[in-house]
Write a protein that holds these residues in place. Structure first.
Motif, PDB file in Angstrom:
ATOM      1  N   ARG A  47      14.739  -1.350  -0.592  1.00 45.02           N
ATOM      2  CA  ARG A  47      14.995  -2.768  -0.882  1.00 45.02           C
ATOM      3  C   ARG A  47      13.757  -3.608  -0.613  1.00 45.02           C
ATOM      4  N   HIS A  48      13.039  -3.253   0.456  1.00 46.15           N
ATOM      5  CA  HIS A  48      11.794  -3.967   0.759  1.00 46.15           C
ATOM      6  C   HIS A  48      10.802  -3.804  -0.402  1.00 46.15           C
ATOM      7  N   GLY A  49      10.684  -2.582  -0.917  1.00 47.16           N
ATOM      8  CA  GLY A  49       9.763  -2.339  -2.026  1.00 47.16           C
ATOM      9  C   GLY A  49      10.127  -3.130  -3.261  1.00 47.16           C
TER      10      GLY A  49
ATOM     11  N   MET B 264      19.440  -2.653  -6.525  1.00 46.29           N
ATOM     12  CA  MET B 264      19.781  -1.298  -6.102  1.00 46.29           C
ATOM     13  C   MET B 264      21.284  -1.135  -6.148  1.00 46.29           C
ATOM     14  N   GLN B 265      21.731   0.057  -6.450  1.00 46.62           N
ATOM     15  CA  GLN B 265      23.160   0.326  -6.506  1.00 46.62           C
ATOM     16  C   GLN B 265      23.761   0.187  -5.124  1.00 46.62           C
ATOM     17  N   ARG B 266      24.830  -0.592  -5.010  1.00 42.85           N
ATOM     18  CA  ARG B 266      25.478  -0.791  -3.724  1.00 42.85           C
ATOM     19  C   ARG B 266      26.182   0.483  -3.272  1.00 42.85           C
ATOM     20  N   ARG B 267      26.294   0.632  -1.960  1.00 42.19           N
ATOM     21  CA  ARG B 267      27.038   1.773  -1.432  1.00 42.19           C
ATOM     22  C   ARG B 267      28.501   1.643  -1.810  1.00 42.19           C
ATOM     23  N   ASP B 268      29.076   2.703  -2.280  1.00 41.47           N
ATOM     24  CA  ASP B 268      30.477   2.644  -2.669  1.00 41.47           C
ATOM     25  C   ASP B 268      31.377   2.816  -1.437  1.00 41.47           C
ATOM     26  N   LYS B 269      32.650   2.695  -1.663  1.00 41.84           N
ATOM     27  CA  LYS B 269      33.604   2.745  -0.553  1.00 41.84           C
ATOM     28  C   LYS B 269      33.532   4.074   0.174  1.00 41.84           C
TER      29      LYS B 269
ATOM     30  N   ARG C 232       0.821  -1.216   0.000  1.00 49.45           N
ATOM     31  CA  ARG C 232       0.000   0.000   0.000  1.00 49.45           C
ATOM     32  C   ARG C 232       0.855   1.265   0.000  1.00 49.45           C
ATOM     33  N   SER C 233       1.984   1.232   0.692  1.00 51.03           N
ATOM     34  CA  SER C 233       2.784   2.449   0.815  1.00 51.03           C
ATOM     35  C   SER C 233       3.921   2.551  -0.202  1.00 51.03           C
ATOM     36  N   LEU C 234       4.457   1.393  -0.646  1.00 49.20           N
ATOM     37  CA  LEU C 234       5.654   1.418  -1.483  1.00 49.20           C
ATOM     38  C   LEU C 234       5.420   1.048  -2.942  1.00 49.20           C
ATOM     39  N   VAL C 235       4.315   0.376  -3.246  1.00 54.65           N
ATOM     40  CA  VAL C 235       4.088  -0.066  -4.625  1.00 54.65           C
ATOM     41  C   VAL C 235       2.812   0.532  -5.213  1.00 54.65           C
TER      42      VAL C 235
ATOM     43  N   LEU D 241      13.228   7.995   1.615  1.00 53.82           N
ATOM     44  CA  LEU D 241      13.119   6.640   2.134  1.00 53.82           C
ATOM     45  C   LEU D 241      14.515   6.064   2.349  1.00 53.82           C
ATOM     46  N   SER D 242      14.673   5.280   3.374  1.00 56.17           N
ATOM     47  CA  SER D 242      15.971   4.659   3.639  1.00 56.17           C
ATOM     48  C   SER D 242      16.267   3.597   2.580  1.00 56.17           C
ATOM     49  N   PRO D 243      17.535   3.287   2.342  1.00 53.80           N
ATOM     50  CA  PRO D 243      17.884   2.226   1.383  1.00 53.80           C
ATOM     51  C   PRO D 243      17.208   0.902   1.717  1.00 53.80           C
ATOM     52  N   GLN D 244      17.101   0.571   3.020  1.00 58.78           N
ATOM     53  CA  GLN D 244      16.475  -0.692   3.402  1.00 58.78           C
ATOM     54  C   GLN D 244      14.995  -0.706   3.029  1.00 58.78           C
ATOM     55  N   THR D 245      14.307   0.412   3.206  1.00 52.98           N
ATOM     56  CA  THR D 245      12.892   0.493   2.830  1.00 52.98           C
ATOM     57  C   THR D 245      12.734   0.317   1.327  1.00 52.98           C
TER      58      THR D 245
END
Length: 398
Positions: free
Chosen positions: A149-151, A178-183, A86-89, A143-147
Motif C-alpha cells: 500500500r505504501h508503494g 489493492m484488493q481488500r481482504r475478504d471475510k 528506491r526499494s518499492l518503485v 512484501l506485507s500488504p501494508q508495504t
C-alpha cells in the motif's frame, strides 16, 4: 514569443503562499507552494533536469520524473518517501515507460509486480549499538500488504504531481486499489501468538539472562509495538499507580494504560536492577542509545556470514515460526480468550493496545467469549514470583 525552458517567476500571494511559474517544454506551468523554500526547491529541480536534458525531450520517463519530484519534497516524511521509492518503485521495469504512455493497466501491473517481490531480512549483526547496522538481503517472504500500500500510495502521489505540473492529462493511478481482504482472510489471519505453555518456557528459560526474560515479559503483558517498546522511557512509567503513558509512534496518539500485574512486576524488577533511574530508556541498546527499527532484541536467529546466531526464541525451545511482533498478538489473544483470568471485551482490548480502529481489534473476535471485569481480575502466571512485592490495586484500562 515563447519563453525559453527554465524561465520562471515567483509571486507572493496574500495568503502567504508562493506562486511559481516556469516554462517547461514550451508550456507555462504554474504551481503554488506553502513557502518560498518549497518554491525554490522546485525551481532548482527543474533547472537541474533541464541541464541533464530530462525535460527537453518532451517525454520524461517515470524514473526521470520521480527523481525530479522527490527532489522537491520538504515534508516531514520526505526521507521515508525517498527510501521507499528506491526499494518499492525504482526497481520496477515500468519506470522506463514515458509518463505520457503510462496508463491504468501499467499501474495494475505494478501492483502485480509488487506482490511478487520479497521482503528484506537481516543477514548479519546482532542489533546492538546505538544504530542497528545489520546487512539486508531478500528473504523468502512476500512484501506485507501494508508495504505494498505504501508503494502504491507513493506512485499515486508522484503521478498526481506530474498531472499538476502539466506533464500528463490525468493520473492513471487514480481509482486503482489493492484488493481488500475478504471475510475468510479476516477470520483466518496469518498472525500467530505464543501459547501459555510457550510463554512459560520463554520466561522460565534459565539459559537467558534475567534482564532478557524481563524484556519479553514486558512485551507480552503490555502488548506494545516494537518501536514503542524501544522508545519506552522511565518517565513514561508510574510504578506507584501501575500506569504507563506514551505517545504511540505509529499513530501519534496518546495512550495511557494501567499495567497488568505481570507487566508491573517485570518493570519493577528492571527498575530495581537499574538502580531506580528517574529517566532514560528502559531497553537501551548495548551502547546506550535507542535500538533500531530492525532490532528484535535477539529474538530470532540471524545469519552472520556462514554462521547462524541462535535467537532467544530457539533457546527457549519455541520451534514454531513466531515473530517478535507476534508478542503483541500474544497479549491480545490471551486477553480475548481469558487465559490470564477473565475474557476481555473487544472494546477493552482496543483501548489497551491503542488500536486506531475497532476493525483492527476484531481480528481477535473468534478467540473471544463471555465478558465480565478487567485487569485486576487477571490471574498471575506461575512464572518467577518468589520474593516479589504484591502488585498494586488498579483498574484495567486507562
Amino acid at each position: 514569443m515563447k519563453k525559453p525552458d527554465g524561465a520562471g517567476s515567483k509571486d507572493f500571494l496574500p495568503s502567504g503562499k508562493v506562486r511559481c511559474r516556469v516554462s517547461i517544454e514550451g508550456k507555462r506551468v504554474t504551481r503554488v507552494f506553502a513557502d518560498e523554500a518549497e518554491a525554490d526547491s522546485f525551481l532548482r529541480a527543474v533547472h537541474a533536469d533541464l541541464a541533464e536534458g530530462v525535460t527537453s525531450t518532451g517525454a520524461p520517463t517515470l524514473a526521470q520524473w520521480g527523481k525530479r519530484w522527490l527532489g522537491t519534497l520538504t515534508n516531514r516524511s520526505a526521507d521515508d518517501d525517498k527510501s521507499r521509492w528506491r526499494s518499492l518503485v525504482a526497481p520496477w521495469p515500468g519506470c522506463d515507460i514515458q509518463l505520457r504512455d503510462l496508463g491504468r493497466p501499467d499501474v495494475v501491473e505494478y501492483l502485480k509486480w509488487l506482490a511478487r517481490q520479497k521482503r528484506q531480512e537481516n543477514v548479519a549483526g546482532a542489533g546492538e549499538g546505538p544504530k542497528h547496522t545489520s546487512a539486508k538481503a531478500k528473504g523468502s517472504q512476500p512484501l506485507s500488504p501494508q508495504t505494498r500500500r505504501h508503494g502504491l500510495g507513493l506512485l499515486r502521489r508522484c503521478l498526481n504531481a506530474a498531472a499538476e505540473a502539466g506533464l500528463i492529462q490525468q493520473n492513471p493511478a487514480t481509482g486503482v486499489r489493492m484488493q481488500r481482504r475478504d471475510k475468510e482472510a479476516l477470520e483466518n489471519p496469518r498472525w500467530t501468538y505464543l501459547e501459555q505453555a510457550e510463554i512459560d518456557m520463554l520466561l522460565g528459560c534459565s539459559t537467558l539472562a534475567l534482564i532478557i526474560r524481563l524484556r519479553y515479559q514486558v512485551a507480552i503483558y503490555t502488548g506494545l509495538r516494537q518501536g514503542d517498546l524501544w522508545a519506552l522511557d522511565w518517565r513514561n512509567i508510574d510504578l506507584v499507580q501501575g500506569k504507563l503513558s506514551i505517545v504511540v509512534r505509529k499513530t501519534g496518539r496518546a495512550l495511557t494504560i494501567f499495567l497488568l500485574p505481570l507487566a508491573w512486576e517485570a518493570l519493577h524488577q528492571l527498575h530495581e536492577l537499574g538502580c531506580k533511574p528517574k529517566a532514560g530508556l528502559v531497553f537501551p541498546a548495548a551502547m546506550g542509545g535507542r535500538r533500531g527499527e530492525t532490532d528484535d532484541g535477539g529474538w530470532a536467529n540471524r545469519k552472520e556470514k556462514d554462521k547462524v546466531r541462535t535467537g532467544h526464541k530457539d533457546f527457549a525451545g519455541i520451534t514454531r515460526r513466531v515473530k517478535f511482533h507476534d508478542l503483541r498478538h500474544t497479549c491480545a489473544s490471551h486477553l480475548a480468550m481469558g487465559t490470564w483470568g477473565r475474557r476481555w471485551s473487544i472494546e477493552e482490548i482496543k483501548e489497551y493496545l491503542g488500536h486506531s480502529s475497532i476493525t483492527v481489534t476484531q481480528r481477535y473476535t473468534h478467540l473471544q467469549g463471555a465478558l465480565k471485569d478487567a485487569a485486576a481480575a487477571t490471574r498471575w502466571s506461575h512464572v518467577g514470583h518468589a520474593g516479589l512485592p504484591n502488585p498494586p490495586s488498579f483498574s484495567s484500562v486507562g
